[in-house]
Motif scaffolding. Structure first.
Motif, short mmCIF file in Angstrom:
data_model
loop_
_atom_site.label_atom_id
_atom_site.label_comp_id
_atom_site.label_asym_id
_atom_site.label_seq_id
_atom_site.Cartn_x
_atom_site.Cartn_y
_atom_site.Cartn_z
N ALA A 176 0.86 -1.19 0.00
CA ALA A 176 0.00 0.00 0.00
C ALA A 176 0.89 1.24 0.00
O ALA A 176 1.92 1.27 0.69
CB ALA A 176 -0.90 0.00 1.24
N ILE A 177 0.51 2.23 -0.77
CA ILE A 177 1.27 3.49 -0.80
C ILE A 177 0.29 4.64 -0.57
O ILE A 177 -0.72 4.78 -1.26
CB ILE A 177 2.02 3.66 -2.13
CG1 ILE A 177 3.13 2.61 -2.24
CG2 ILE A 177 2.61 5.07 -2.23
CD1 ILE A 177 3.97 2.70 -3.47
N ILE A 178 0.63 5.47 0.41
CA ILE A 178 -0.22 6.59 0.81
C ILE A 178 0.63 7.85 0.83
O ILE A 178 1.79 7.82 1.24
CB ILE A 178 -0.82 6.34 2.21
CG1 ILE A 178 -1.76 5.14 2.16
CG2 ILE A 178 -1.54 7.57 2.73
CD1 ILE A 178 -2.22 4.68 3.52
N VAL A 206 -4.97 13.03 3.01
CA VAL A 206 -4.30 11.73 3.01
C VAL A 206 -4.87 10.96 1.82
O VAL A 206 -6.08 10.76 1.71
CB VAL A 206 -4.51 10.98 4.35
CG1 VAL A 206 -5.97 10.91 4.74
CG2 VAL A 206 -3.90 9.58 4.28
N ILE A 207 -3.95 10.56 0.91
CA ILE A 207 -4.37 10.03 -0.39
C ILE A 207 -3.79 8.62 -0.60
O ILE A 207 -2.57 8.45 -0.70
CB ILE A 207 -3.88 10.94 -1.53
CG1 ILE A 207 -4.27 12.40 -1.27
CG2 ILE A 207 -4.44 10.46 -2.88
CD1 ILE A 207 -3.57 13.38 -2.18
N PRO A 208 -4.63 7.58 -0.67
CA PRO A 208 -4.14 6.27 -1.05
C PRO A 208 -3.83 6.25 -2.55
O PRO A 208 -4.70 6.49 -3.37
CB PRO A 208 -5.30 5.32 -0.71
CG PRO A 208 -6.50 6.18 -0.56
CD PRO A 208 -6.07 7.58 -0.34
N VAL A 209 -2.58 5.99 -2.89
CA VAL A 209 -2.13 6.06 -4.28
C VAL A 209 -2.10 4.68 -4.93
O VAL A 209 -2.36 4.54 -6.12
CB VAL A 209 -0.72 6.71 -4.35
CG1 VAL A 209 -0.16 6.67 -5.76
CG2 VAL A 209 -0.80 8.16 -3.85
N LEU A 210 -1.78 3.65 -4.14
CA LEU A 210 -1.61 2.30 -4.71
C LEU A 210 -2.10 1.26 -3.71
O LEU A 210 -1.98 1.43 -2.51
CB LEU A 210 -0.13 2.05 -5.01
CG LEU A 210 0.22 0.88 -5.92
CD1 LEU A 210 -0.27 1.14 -7.35
CD2 LEU A 210 1.73 0.64 -5.93
N SER A 211 -2.68 0.17 -4.26
CA SER A 211 -3.19 -0.95 -3.46
C SER A 211 -4.24 -0.49 -2.46
O SER A 211 -4.17 -0.79 -1.26
CB SER A 211 -2.04 -1.66 -2.72
OG SER A 211 -1.18 -2.29 -3.65
N GLY A 212 -5.22 0.22 -2.99
CA GLY A 212 -6.29 0.72 -2.15
C GLY A 212 -7.09 -0.36 -1.48
O GLY A 212 -7.35 -0.31 -0.27
N HIS A 213 -7.50 -1.38 -2.26
CA HIS A 213 -8.32 -2.46 -1.71
C HIS A 213 -7.47 -3.57 -1.13
O HIS A 213 -7.45 -3.79 0.08
CB HIS A 213 -9.24 -3.03 -2.80
CG HIS A 213 -10.30 -2.09 -3.24
ND1 HIS A 213 -11.25 -1.58 -2.39
CD2 HIS A 213 -10.56 -1.55 -4.46
CE1 HIS A 213 -12.07 -0.78 -3.05
NE2 HIS A 213 -11.66 -0.73 -4.31
N ILE A 214 -6.74 -4.28 -1.98
CA ILE A 214 -6.03 -5.48 -1.52
C ILE A 214 -4.91 -5.15 -0.55
O ILE A 214 -4.63 -5.91 0.37
CB ILE A 214 -5.49 -6.28 -2.72
CG1 ILE A 214 -5.02 -7.66 -2.26
CG2 ILE A 214 -4.38 -5.54 -3.46
CD1 ILE A 214 -4.71 -8.60 -3.38
N ALA A 226 -5.84 5.04 5.11
CA ALA A 226 -6.10 6.46 4.88
C ALA A 226 -7.31 6.94 5.67
O ALA A 226 -7.28 8.02 6.28
CB ALA A 226 -6.32 6.70 3.38
N GLU A 227 -8.36 6.14 5.70
CA GLU A 227 -9.56 6.53 6.44
C GLU A 227 -9.30 6.53 7.95
O GLU A 227 -9.82 7.38 8.67
CB GLU A 227 -10.70 5.58 6.08
CG GLU A 227 -11.22 5.81 4.66
CD GLU A 227 -12.14 4.70 4.17
OE1 GLU A 227 -12.16 3.62 4.81
OE2 GLU A 227 -12.82 4.92 3.16
N THR A 287 -8.62 14.98 5.58
CA THR A 287 -9.57 14.57 4.56
C THR A 287 -8.96 13.44 3.75
O THR A 287 -7.88 13.59 3.17
CB THR A 287 -9.91 15.74 3.62
OG1 THR A 287 -10.51 16.80 4.37
CG2 THR A 287 -10.87 15.29 2.53
N ALA A 288 -9.63 12.28 3.74
CA ALA A 288 -9.16 11.16 2.94
C ALA A 288 -9.68 11.32 1.52
O ALA A 288 -10.87 11.50 1.30
CB ALA A 288 -9.66 9.84 3.53
#
Length: 323
Positions: free
Chosen positions: A87-89, A98-106, A113-114, A123-124
């Motif tokens: 995961a990359i945030i 705060v922004i999830p950039v990669l591997s949001g789900h898995i 992020a949340e 703010t996510a």
């Protein structure tokens, strides 16, 4: 999860400390600060890309407190396939987003992020499809239920079938909640998922085998025990069982080699003191059973001067569960 938090500026350093406080209770968090803005509880880096490369294989998530472009350039050379990438945030050092950039789900980036947004008042910014609207996703289901995806090529076939409204076959002997509308246990399906410990089971022409990560090991060894002894003992006791199925190791003593073994294999390590064991002599089998909530499958065995036992936790597959 092993989480690496990178910061570049003084504001970023302070924010990285807050991130560590929020996530440190449930995850192993390590902080890395640019050499001009560091502190005693963080490691120092001069070149972010080089440090990311050193940590990439053993990290489940990276949180970058810096510009998005810096983070992307630092991680991009090491990215592989979707199921394997961490995961990359990204967080701005002003403490707004705060922004999830990669591997949001898995990879769990959306969830992390949340969590940070709720705890730190940020703010996510979630850019993936809404999970409820997106319906069933193999990656999200596997991550939420601690299942190993054994064939990424077949997994992509399943994802394509979902997008084209093609029914997906389902086979498993484990108890489960109600199936989503995309899956069926009846009828003839060309593509499907099979959840079992035997990856040779192929009930469909295109089968994605999912294996539960539900083995808990109880291990007792002397503090000076070498890493090689622990590796040999685990390999001997597990036999042909995939080491990835081990989700946790329970120990009655602190041991540097055991910690290294768990970090190397992405296994959670839990230690008990004599007081926590209520003065009882440490029993590997008892610890494994107690912490798995399941049954003992390998009684206490001595190998390479390491006492070891294995228990298997009960599996319940929850299609409503989110990571």
């Amino acid at each position: 999860m092993n989480i690496a938090v990178f910061s570049v500026t003084e504001n970023g350093r302070q924010l990285s400390m807050r991130v560590s406080e929020v996530l440190g209770a449930e995850h192993r968090v390590s902080r890395y600060c640019f050499h001009k803005h560091t502190d005693d509880s963080s490691a120092v880096f001069w070149n972010m890309g080089s440090m990311v490369g050193r940590l990439f294989e053993r990290s489940d998530a990276f949180i970058f407190v810096c510009a998005c472009g810096i983070a992307v350039r630092a991680a991009a050379p090491y990215l592989g396939t979707k199921p394997d990438d961490p995961a990359i945030i990204v967080m701005d050092d002003g403490g707004r987003f705060v922004i999830p950039v990669l591997s949001g789900h898995i990879g769990g980036a959306n969830h992390l992020a949340e969590t940070l947004a709720d705890s730190l008042g940020l703010t996510a910014v979630i850019t993936t499809s809404d999970e409820e609207d997106a319906g069933f996703t193999l990656e999200g289901f596997a991550a939420a239920n601690d299942l190993i995806i054994c064939d990424t090529k077949a997994a992509k076939e399943i994802a394509a079938a979902v997008l084209h409204d093609e029914k997906i076959g389902y086979f498993s002997n484990y108890r489960h909640s109600g199936l989503p509308e995309e899956l069926t246990e009846f009828g003839v399906c060309r593509k499907g998922i099979c959840i079992s410990t035997n990856t040779d089971d192929k009930p469909f022409d295109i089968t994605v085998n999912l294996v539960p990560r539900n083995i808990v090991l109880g291990i007792c060894c002397e503090s000076e025990t070498a890493l090689e002894n622990i590796e040999n003992a685990v390999k001997t006791v597990l036999g042909g069982t995939d080491i990835r199925r081990v989700r946790e190791i329970i120990s009655a003593e602190e041991n540097a080699a055991l910690s290294s073994f768990c970090e190397k294999n992405d296994i959670h390590l839990r230690s008990y003191t004599a007081e926590e064991l209520a003065g009882e002599e440490a029993s590997c089998g008892k610890m494994a059973e107690m912490c798995s909530g399941g049954k003992l499958i390998i009684p206490e065995t001595i190998s390479d001067n390491v006492r070891i036992a294995a228990a298997e936790a009960t599996v319940f597959l929850d299609f409503e569960k989110k990571i």
